[in-house]
Design an enzyme around this catalytic site. Structure first.
Site, PDB file in Angstrom:
ATOM      1  CD  GLN A 221      -2.929  -1.236   2.283  1.00  0.00           C
ATOM      2  OE1 GLN A 221      -2.637  -2.656   3.305  1.00  0.00           O
ATOM      3  NE2 GLN A 221      -4.179  -0.380   2.760  1.00  0.00           N
ATOM      4  NE  ARG A 371     -12.532  -0.434   4.212  1.00  0.00           N
ATOM      5  CZ  ARG A 371     -13.801  -0.318   3.022  1.00  0.00           C
ATOM      6  NH1 ARG A 371     -14.089  -1.829   3.363  1.00  0.00           N
ATOM      7  NH2 ARG A 371     -14.321   0.282   2.485  1.00  0.00           N
ATOM      8  CB  CYS A 372      -9.260   1.625  12.091  1.00  0.00           C
ATOM      9  SG  CYS A 372      -8.735   1.819  13.212  1.00  0.00           S
ATOM     10  CD  GLU A 741      -9.432   3.769   7.167  1.00  0.00           C
ATOM     11  OE1 GLU A 741      -8.325   3.356   7.677  1.00  0.00           O
ATOM     12  OE2 GLU A 741      -8.775   5.159   7.288  1.00  0.00           O
TER      13      GLU A 741
HETATM   14  N1  PCD Z   1     -14.125   9.716  -2.645  1.00  0.00           N
HETATM   15  C1  PCD Z   1     -15.048   9.934  -3.188  1.00  0.00           C
HETATM   16  N2  PCD Z   1     -15.725  11.122  -2.264  1.00  0.00           N
HETATM   17  C2  PCD Z   1     -14.977  11.337  -0.439  1.00  0.00           C
HETATM   18  C3  PCD Z   1     -14.060  10.584  -0.533  1.00  0.00           C
HETATM   19  C4  PCD Z   1     -14.147   9.351  -1.289  1.00  0.00           C
HETATM   20  O1  PCD Z   1     -15.440   9.832  -4.239  1.00  0.00           O
HETATM   21  N3  PCD Z   1     -15.376  12.160   0.080  1.00  0.00           N
HETATM   22  C5  PCD Z   1     -13.545   8.026  -2.763  1.00  0.00           C
HETATM   23  C6  PCD Z   1     -12.343   8.362  -3.242  1.00  0.00           C
HETATM   24  O2  PCD Z   1     -11.698   8.940  -4.220  1.00  0.00           O
HETATM   25  C7  PCD Z   1     -11.130   7.218  -3.120  1.00  0.00           C
HETATM   26  C8  PCD Z   1     -12.455   6.474  -2.126  1.00  0.00           C
HETATM   27  O3  PCD Z   1     -13.794   6.672  -2.682  1.00  0.00           O
HETATM   28  O4  PCD Z   1     -11.947   6.308  -4.454  1.00  0.00           O
HETATM   29  C9  PCD Z   1     -11.314   5.741  -1.080  1.00  0.00           C
HETATM   30  O5  PCD Z   1     -11.237   7.635  -0.913  1.00  0.00           O
HETATM   31  P1  PCD Z   1     -10.133   7.964   0.355  1.00  0.00           P
HETATM   32  O6  PCD Z   1     -11.218   7.404   1.473  1.00  0.00           O
HETATM   33  O7  PCD Z   1      -9.835   8.343   0.638  1.00  0.00           O
HETATM   34  O8  PCD Z   1     -10.043   5.941   1.222  1.00  0.00           O
HETATM   35  P2  PCD Z   1      -8.408   6.281   0.272  1.00  0.00           P
HETATM   36  O9  PCD Z   1      -6.798   6.171   1.287  1.00  0.00           O
HETATM   37  O10 PCD Z   1      -8.537   5.816  -1.145  1.00  0.00           O
HETATM   38  O11 PCD Z   1      -8.226   4.068   0.608  1.00  0.00           O
HETATM   39  C10 PCD Z   1      -7.885   3.989   1.970  1.00  0.00           C
HETATM   40  C11 PCD Z   1      -9.323   3.001   2.296  1.00  0.00           C
HETATM   41  C12 PCD Z   1      -8.619   1.849   3.905  1.00  0.00           C
HETATM   42  S1  PCD Z   1      -7.718   3.080   5.061  1.00  0.00           S
HETATM   43  C13 PCD Z   1      -9.095   0.815   3.480  1.00  0.00           C
HETATM   44  S2  PCD Z   1      -8.110  -0.197   4.819  1.00  0.00           S
HETATM   45  C14 PCD Z   1     -10.005   0.362   2.483  1.00  0.00           C
HETATM   46  C15 PCD Z   1     -10.934   1.138   2.490  1.00  0.00           C
HETATM   47  O12 PCD Z   1      -9.926   1.798   1.486  1.00  0.00           O
HETATM   48  N4  PCD Z   1      -9.406  -0.477   1.974  1.00  0.00           N
HETATM   49  C16 PCD Z   1     -10.148  -0.515   0.731  1.00  0.00           C
HETATM   50  N5  PCD Z   1     -12.130   0.572   1.019  1.00  0.00           N
HETATM   51  C17 PCD Z   1     -10.778  -0.164   0.273  1.00  0.00           C
HETATM   52  N6  PCD Z   1     -11.623  -0.695  -0.799  1.00  0.00           N
HETATM   53  C18 PCD Z   1     -10.901  -1.560  -1.951  1.00  0.00           C
HETATM   54  N7  PCD Z   1     -11.747  -1.758  -3.336  1.00  0.00           N
HETATM   55  N8  PCD Z   1      -9.499  -2.327  -1.503  1.00  0.00           N
HETATM   56  C19 PCD Z   1      -9.697  -2.033  -0.168  1.00  0.00           C
HETATM   57  O13 PCD Z   1      -8.618  -2.550   0.252  1.00  0.00           O
HETATM   58 MO1  PCD Z   1      -6.058   1.072   5.724  1.00  0.00          MO
HETATM   59  O14 PCD Z   1      -5.741   2.301   7.106  1.00  0.00           O
HETATM   60  O15 PCD Z   1      -5.191   0.755   4.607  1.00  0.00           O
HETATM   61  O16 PCD Z   1      -6.475  -0.163   6.937  1.00  0.00           O
END
Ligand code: PCD
Length: 787
Positions: A221, A371-372, A741
């Site tokens: 990432q 996802r936080c 997130e």
């Molecule tokens: N957007 C729009 N409007 C607004 C805001 C936003 O349209 N106002 C869109 C954009 O452009 C992109 C999306 O929606 O396309 C998202 O964004 P953002 O909130 O700025 O975020 P980014 O930086 O781009 O991304 C990151 C995130 C995170 S952190 C996670 S876990 C998850 C989510 O992203 N991962 C994933 N989601 C998702 N989806 C998918 N399909 N796959 C994946 O792997 Mo961490 O810290 O890494 O734990």
């Protein structure tokens, strides 16, 4: 919703179909495992069957007899090059391969290199390792007990304590709690869970011994940060940064799990450097679940203080964090507990204190911000559970209690007691909208009726505030590298463009949305703006995609870079139209002379002139780059309401409805945002009702495969009903906040609150997630509902 461009231009607010999907839905994505290079070798890893053991001997002789097995690499081999340890993102150290002790079940022990993937696997089976197992520390609560083994003597430790962290005013908080009319308290444990992306982690390390150049294809990432880390860790063996190219092509989901550097990557690099051939390593699902960075694992003692009639006055949380055998949390350096201090939530009160202790145990390192945005999930779960707990205690409706305590619109920018400056918000209307859609008042009546017949129905609310978009360089860095992000736009003579970014989509849709931002600013159709990310040789330096930071940082950089180009276009227009710059006005896609709209030049004409007919002395070409350092984080928010029905005979839980109202400021692409929310809600349902990594007392992971680790699918998911309010971000060039997130942060407490609400009249005040039918059944038995 803001939308002032034609569909052809496709600027902000258009639900354009995702450009990248053409290749994804036809099976034409380019993933790491698709890479096949001439002479490529394959790596597989021998893993420890013990959570804590001395390695007495590694006998590779039988493995090396297998035709096609070329090498077995051990920690002792790496030690010769000082590559057996590496730094973690949290300035701790982690073994690449152990020289004498293994610290967790499934840890890498040694690696087999072979001509075929399956020969490598045969080699793994043939390696004989002699261990002397030791009693591991599995329970974080016992890690500091006297007599426990010291897990990290190498760090000069005399106990298993990693760090203590605190925020807020301890004295004022203690005083408030001592005198408060009402104090509610719960132990809230969020267990270990794990990212379960469609694609596991993997790489192809391709070292060219002639050029002394490494190309590293990998699932990351954060490609640029990885390049720098490789150069810092392996510079002494000749991997100098200009000779390292990291390429992250398509990625099948990241979710935070592809931020860290895992030992497998480093071993593959070492193998390629030693052998002089490309080496591919692709994790299997069990390795991914069992050995890569975990998420969560916070045990929080939460207390909320209030008046009898429900004015929230203060919050106190004490947390024990289990970090496994090394602190490999993917957090900004200054924030060992990530952004946990957002735990005061969406409510206006003056006093709070939170403290945390992190300990070592014999488990895999982590934790990743699954996802936080760095521990916000834990923080939101704590406050949103406690607000419901307070409502129950004082007998007030939980929606009303929230409404009465929300920070008000006119209080923004709001300074939270734990040090954040919330940029903008308007919480009441978001909750009201969710209540209207779900029919809140009728549901409460229905619930009261049902209770009379012994039927179990619950309504749960979560009104969260997120903090995403790390971050302002004065406070945010990863391993010292400031957390800005970048955009570089090049417009070709015919008015078509390529733009490159320091971020890296893993499925989010950046190829579409970044193009929309530039289309909005320049009036060039989004369709004609090609977006590229993930190749460190071509993209400008950036910190990558996680913490919903791409829109707040790189998205902002795109707008600012495009505005630089618009300034240049204005100069060219003034020259071509023979007027002064001040006499020109911009309307998406063209400059015209004020009061004489027929005298105009389109962006395409102006770009062409930049290559063919620009004023004397002006630099030719039409390119701009911007490195954007955000002035603040962005604070998206939302209100979710969940309704559950519980079968009183079996404890089975059915989510009848789930309404999610999100506010992420200006929306770039409403269809993508909705998709983000659907996916994120399902990933919030997961820890609420299904996912948990379970260890036995010897430290074995008991559910380390998809046979036992339950990931919800569309079958288990309810129909998500989504909607939005729009409160623009005051400091972002297009007013956007991150969104990726929010749903995963907001869903678990809404679901937990609904289930607990269904049982609250039985005296239930809290249940830890995941709330499974078995947990509910046990409660129903205990309370005498089931005989
Ligand atoms: N957007 C729009 N409007 C607004 C805001 C936003 O349209 N106002 C869109 C954009 O452009 C992109 C999306 O929606 O396309 C998202 O964004 P953002 O909130 O700025 O975020 P980014 O930086 O781009 O991304 C990151 C995130 C995170 S952190 C996670 S876990 C998850 C989510 O992203 N991962 C994933 N989601 C998702 N989806 C998918 N399909 N796959 C994946 O792997 Mo961490 O810290 O890494 O734990």
């Amino acid at each position: 919703m803001f939308c002032n461009t034609s569909k052809e231009i496709g600027g902000l607010g258009h639900g354009l179909k995702r450009k990248e999907d053409a290749r994804f839905i036809q099976g034409k994505g380019h993933y790491v495992d698709d890479i096949k290079l001439p002479g490529m070798l394959y790596m597989d890893i021998v893993r420890s069957p013990y959570a804590y053991a001395k390695i007495l001997n590694i006998d590779a002789s039988k493995a090396l007899e297998i035709p096609g097995v070329l090498a077995v690499i051990t920690g002792r081999d790496l030690e010769k090059y000082n590559l057996h340890w590496m730094p973690t993102l949290m300035s701790d150290t982690q073994m690449v391969l152990p020289t004498d002790t293994v610290m967790y079940y499934a840890q890498e022990v040694c690696a087999v290199i072979a001509t075929e993937r399956y020969i490598a696997a045969d080699g793994v089976a043939a390696v004989e390792v002699e261990y002397e197992p030791m009693k591991p520390i599995v329970d974080a609560h016992k890690a500091l007990d006297p007599g426990m083994p010291i897990l990290r003597p190498d760090k000069g430790k005399t106990d298993n304590h990693i760090w203590h962290w605190e925020a807020g005013d301890r004295e004022a908080t203690d005083k408030l709690f001592a005198n408060a009319e009402v104090v509610v308290k719960e132990q809230v444990y969020i267990p270990r869970i794990h990212v379960a992306s469609i694609e596991t982690c993997g790489c192809v390390a391709d070292f060219d011994p002639i050029e002394a150049h490494l190309t590293m294809y990998m699932t990351t990432q954060a490609p640029h940060a990885i390049r720098t880390v490789i150069a810092l860790v392996a510079g002494h063996v000749g991997l100098s940064e200009e000779k390292v190219r990291v390429i992250a092509s398509d990625i099948g989901g990241g979710f935070g799990g592809k931020v860290p550097v895992y030992p497998g990557y480093v071993i593959a690099i070492a193998a390629s450097v030693l052998i002089g051939k490309p080496v591919k390593w692709i994790e299997d699902r069990m390795e991914n679940l069992q050995a890569d960075s975990f998420a969560r694992d916070y045990d929080m003692t939460c207390e909320l203080a209030a008046t009898k009639d429900g004015k929230i006055q203060g919050l106190r949380i004490k947390t024990l964090a289990d970090h496994g055998y090394t602190d490999a949390a993917a957090n900004p350096s200054k924030y060992p507990a990530g952004m946990f201090s957002i735990c005061t939530g969406s409510y206006d009160y003056g006093v709070a204190f939170t403290e945390m202790d992190a300990v070592y145990t014999n488990k895999p390192p982590g934790g990743v911000a699954y996802r936080c945005s760095f521990r916000v999930t834990e923080a939101v779960h704590a406050i949103e559970r406690m607000v419901d707990r307070l409502a129950l205690e004082i007998g007030k409706d939980s929606a009303q209690l929230r409404m009465e305590n929300f920070i008000k619109k006119e209080q923004f920018p709001y300074h939270s007691p734990l040090g954040w400056e919330y940029d903008s918000g308007d919480y009441g209307p978001a909750l009201q909208k969710a209540m209207d859609i779900i029919g809140y008042d009728e549901l409460r009546k229905e619930q009261a009726e049902k209770r009379k017949n012994g039927e179990l129905m619950g309504i749960g609310i979560c009104s969260f505030t997120e903090v995403v978009g790390a971050g302002p360089s004065k406070d945010f860095d990863i391993l010292g590298i400031k957390m800005f992000d970048s955009a570089e736009i090049r417009v070709h003579p015919t008015g078509k463009a390529i733009a490159r970014f320091g971020t890296k989509s893993q499925g989010q849709g950046h190829e579409t949305t970044y193009a929309q931002i530039i289309a909005q600013e320049l009036g060039i159709p989004a369709e004609h703006i090609h977006i590229e990310e993930g190749d460190t040789d071509t993209a400008p330096y950036g910190l990558g995609t996680y913490a919903s930071r791409s829109t707040p940082t790189a998205g902002a950089a795109a707008a600012v870079a495009a505005r630089k180009l618009r300034d240049k276009a204005r100069k060219i227009a003034a020259y071509l139209l023979e007027v002064s710059e001040e006499d020109l006005e911009w309307e998406v896609g063209k400059f015209f002379v004020k009061g004489a709209p027929e005298k105009s030049k389109t962006i395409q004409e102006l770009v062409f002139a930049a290559y063919t007919n620009h004023p004397q002395g002006m630099e030719a070409g039409f390119e701009a780059t911007h490195y954007y350092d955000p002035p603040n984080l962005t604070f998206p928010f939302g209100s979710y309401i969940c309704v559950v029905d519980i079968d009183k005979e079996t404890g089975s839980i059915k989510i009848r409805r789930f309404v999610a109202i999100d506010d992420c400021g200006t929306i770039i692409n409403p269809m993508i945002v909705e998709g983000q929310i659907h996916g994120g809600l399902t990933q919030g349902l997961a820890p609420a009702m299904f996912e948990e990594l379970i260890y036995d007392e010897d430290g074995n992971m008991l559910n380390g495969s998809f046979m036992d680790y339950l990931v919800p699918t569309s079958v288990e998911s309810p129909k998500w009903e989504t909607g939005h309010t729009i409160t623009p971000c005051p400091h972002h060039p297009i007013g956007a906040k991150g969104v990726g997130e929010s749903p995963t942060v907001g869903a678990p407490p809404a679901i937990a609150n609904a289930i607990i609400d269904a049982l609250s009249h039985l005296g239930v005040t809290h249940i830890d997630i995941p709330i499974t039918p078995l947990k509910v059944w046990n409660i129903l038995v205990e309370k005498g509902v089931i005989e």
